[in-house]
Design an enzyme around this catalytic site. Structure first.
Site, PDB file in Angstrom:
ATOM      1  N   ARG A 126      47.854  30.959  26.057  1.00 44.04           N
ATOM      2  CA  ARG A 126      47.647  31.575  24.733  1.00 44.04           C
ATOM      3  C   ARG A 126      48.182  33.015  24.713  1.00 44.04           C
ATOM      4  O   ARG A 126      48.722  33.461  23.709  1.00 44.04           O
ATOM      5  CB  ARG A 126      46.173  31.498  24.332  1.00 44.04           C
ATOM      6  CG  ARG A 126      45.798  30.053  24.050  1.00 44.04           C
ATOM      7  CD  ARG A 126      44.455  29.850  23.406  1.00 44.04           C
ATOM      8  NE  ARG A 126      44.221  28.399  23.283  1.00 44.04           N
ATOM      9  CZ  ARG A 126      43.041  27.831  23.146  1.00 44.04           C
ATOM     10  NH1 ARG A 126      41.946  28.565  23.083  1.00 44.04           N
ATOM     11  NH2 ARG A 126      42.923  26.508  23.049  1.00 44.04           N
TER      12      ARG A 126
ATOM     13  N   GLU B 233      28.038  19.825  25.263  1.00 44.23           N
ATOM     14  CA  GLU B 233      29.193  19.729  24.356  1.00 44.23           C
ATOM     15  C   GLU B 233      29.954  18.418  24.533  1.00 44.23           C
ATOM     16  O   GLU B 233      30.805  18.305  25.406  1.00 44.23           O
ATOM     17  CB  GLU B 233      30.153  20.909  24.585  1.00 44.23           C
ATOM     18  CG  GLU B 233      31.360  20.854  23.652  1.00 44.23           C
ATOM     19  CD  GLU B 233      32.343  22.013  23.821  1.00 44.23           C
ATOM     20  OE1 GLU B 233      32.152  22.845  24.731  1.00 44.23           O
ATOM     21  OE2 GLU B 233      33.304  22.071  23.052  1.00 44.23           O
TER      22      GLU B 233
ATOM     23  N   LYS C 121      26.493  21.127  21.087  1.00 45.01           N
ATOM     24  CA  LYS C 121      27.757  21.661  20.538  1.00 45.01           C
ATOM     25  C   LYS C 121      28.695  20.504  20.214  1.00 45.01           C
ATOM     26  O   LYS C 121      29.499  20.098  21.052  1.00 45.01           O
ATOM     27  CB  LYS C 121      28.391  22.625  21.553  1.00 45.01           C
ATOM     28  CG  LYS C 121      29.745  23.166  21.112  1.00 45.01           C
ATOM     29  CD  LYS C 121      30.166  24.373  21.927  1.00 45.01           C
ATOM     30  CE  LYS C 121      31.578  24.783  21.587  1.00 45.01           C
ATOM     31  NZ  LYS C 121      31.933  26.106  22.108  1.00 45.01           N
TER      32      LYS C 121
ATOM     33  N   SER D 253      35.151  24.526  16.773  1.00 43.42           N
ATOM     34  CA  SER D 253      36.099  24.445  15.645  1.00 43.42           C
ATOM     35  C   SER D 253      37.182  23.399  15.903  1.00 43.42           C
ATOM     36  O   SER D 253      37.705  22.815  14.942  1.00 43.42           O
ATOM     37  CB  SER D 253      36.691  25.818  15.319  1.00 43.42           C
ATOM     38  OG  SER D 253      37.409  26.367  16.402  1.00 43.42           O
ATOM     39  N   GLY D 254      37.559  23.197  17.147  1.00 42.15           N
ATOM     40  CA  GLY D 254      38.384  22.047  17.519  1.00 42.15           C
ATOM     41  C   GLY D 254      39.809  22.014  16.971  1.00 42.15           C
ATOM     42  O   GLY D 254      40.410  20.947  16.940  1.00 42.15           O
ATOM     43  N   GLY D 255      40.335  23.166  16.528  1.00 39.48           N
ATOM     44  CA  GLY D 255      41.699  23.173  15.985  1.00 39.48           C
ATOM     45  C   GLY D 255      41.720  23.194  14.466  1.00 39.48           C
ATOM     46  O   GLY D 255      42.775  23.330  13.856  1.00 39.48           O
TER      47      GLY D 255
ATOM     48  N   ARG E 144      38.820  29.186  18.820  1.00 40.25           N
ATOM     49  CA  ARG E 144      40.052  29.544  18.100  1.00 40.25           C
ATOM     50  C   ARG E 144      39.806  30.040  16.674  1.00 40.25           C
ATOM     51  O   ARG E 144      40.478  30.967  16.220  1.00 40.25           O
ATOM     52  CB  ARG E 144      41.000  28.332  18.086  1.00 40.25           C
ATOM     53  CG  ARG E 144      41.620  28.074  19.442  1.00 40.25           C
ATOM     54  CD  ARG E 144      42.194  26.689  19.555  1.00 40.25           C
ATOM     55  NE  ARG E 144      41.154  25.665  19.663  1.00 40.25           N
ATOM     56  CZ  ARG E 144      41.388  24.369  19.741  1.00 40.25           C
ATOM     57  NH1 ARG E 144      42.627  23.919  19.693  1.00 40.25           N
ATOM     58  NH2 ARG E 144      40.396  23.513  19.871  1.00 40.25           N
TER      59      ARG E 144
END
Ligand code: 13P
Length: 328
Positions: free
Chosen positions: A37, A178, A220, A261-263, A292
């Site tokens: 990133r 999660e 989560k 949020s997963g993208g 993210r």
């Protein structure tokens, strides 16, 4: 020897992490992911730049108004800020509970096309050290893909999550549990709902078998939404279907749910969360544990330059405040 926090204390921490008006900042990318990133923003990746970036996030003025906890990676947990304070104690000084990601990542699960998360070996000993150094909570992420999940892969991953959660509680650490159904792909809402249901049912079966105290965990999950390459549906629909799945699978004794949020974009993630919190009389509090959706703008704004730190912190704070507003 570690002195374990009583169950009551762990429930209190789980409630503090997920109570209305604040949520969790996930800043626990592995060294490999964080390096990628940084490099995508043309920032050279090193222990120093990873530290500088996490310091920028944590020291954002007024972050604690909207952030209850920060999930750190092992590398950051052992690093110090430029003023010499260790990250976990600096987080506590700032009113933010420090957490630690303790799984060691995913590998293929033999006999299937699915993945399994590893990291149980030596976990008790590691948790003892993290607890002694100030960790209040931990995180373990299991990964499911709509295309490859099987009842076996769900059970194996759920069993690992349950073992992890039990070991955390023995060491006085609140486990974030999660099970992530990946958003990548072109699957529809119905497929995401069925997969999330399968995963969550397996997880709560195994948590029960392992006698984990459900009043002292944070769940989560993913939002139940169509894949990122599928036709979109409204945020209200995502919230309705997500709630249907959670209501059927998550016991009311669980104090809090903190979504990844997963993208999904920041705006979409916040819309989903806001619509979920508009539903009357839900048994658990529902907040965010976004990565993210909170940090992408800050990372792009920073670009590795000290001159941009203030603006990057403002970008982070704006996203955290918007997410926090969506919990009210
Ligand atoms: P995202 O919100 O970027 O999906 O990250 C959350 C997280 O911690 C995934 O494990």
């Amino acid at each position: 020897m570690t002195v374990t926090a009583p169950a009551r204390e762990l429930s209190k921490i789980a409630r503090r992490l997920t109570g209305e008006g604040r949520g969790i900042l996930a800043a626990d990318e592995s060294i490999a992911t964080m390096s990628k990133r940084l490099e995508a923003e043309a920032i050279p990746a090193s222990a120093t730049t990873r530290r500088d970036y996490r310091q920028l996030l944590l020291t954002t003025p007024n972050l604690a108004d909207s952030v209850s906890g920060i999930i750190l990676s092992d590398e950051t947990f052992g690093q110090t800020l430029s003023d010499g304070r260790a990250f976990p104690s600096a987080a506590r000084d700032l009113g933010i509970l420090p957490g630690i990601k303790v799984d060691t990542g995913v590998v293929p699960l033999p006999g299937t096309d699915a993945l399994v998360t590893e990291g149980l070996d030596g976990l008790g000993e590691r948790l003892g050290r993290y607890a002694a150094n100030g960790a209040a909570f931990a995180k373990w992420r299991a990964v499911f893909d709509v295309e490859t999940i099987t009842t076996y892969s769900a059970r194996v991953n759920a069993q690992a999550l349950a073992r992890y959660a039990g070991v955390c509680q023995r060491h006085g650490i609140v486990p974030i549990v999660e099970p992530e159904v990946l958003a990548v792909g072109s699957h529809d809402l119905v497929a995401c709902a069925a997969t999330t249901r399968l995963a969550l049912n397996a997880v709560f079966d195994e948590l029960g078998e392992a006698d984990v105290d459900l009043s002292a965990i944070v769940l989560k999950p993913n939002f139940v939404a169509p894949g990122l390459d599928c036709q979109r549906v409204s945020a209200r629909t995502v919230a309705t279907v997500t709630y249907d799945v959670l209501r059927d699978t998550v016991p009311a004794v669980v104090p809090g749910i903190a979504f990844l949020s997963g993208g999904h974009t920041s705006a979409d993630s916040n819309d989903f969360l806001r619509e979920l919190n508009a539903i009357d009389e839900t048994p658990w509090s529902m907040t965010f544990s976004f990565g993210r959706a909170l940090v992408n703008d800050a990372l792009a704004t920073w670009s590795g330059s000290a001159a941009n730190v203030t603006r990057a912190q403002q970008a982070l704070l704006t996203n955290c405040r918007r997410a926090a507003e969506a919990t009210r």
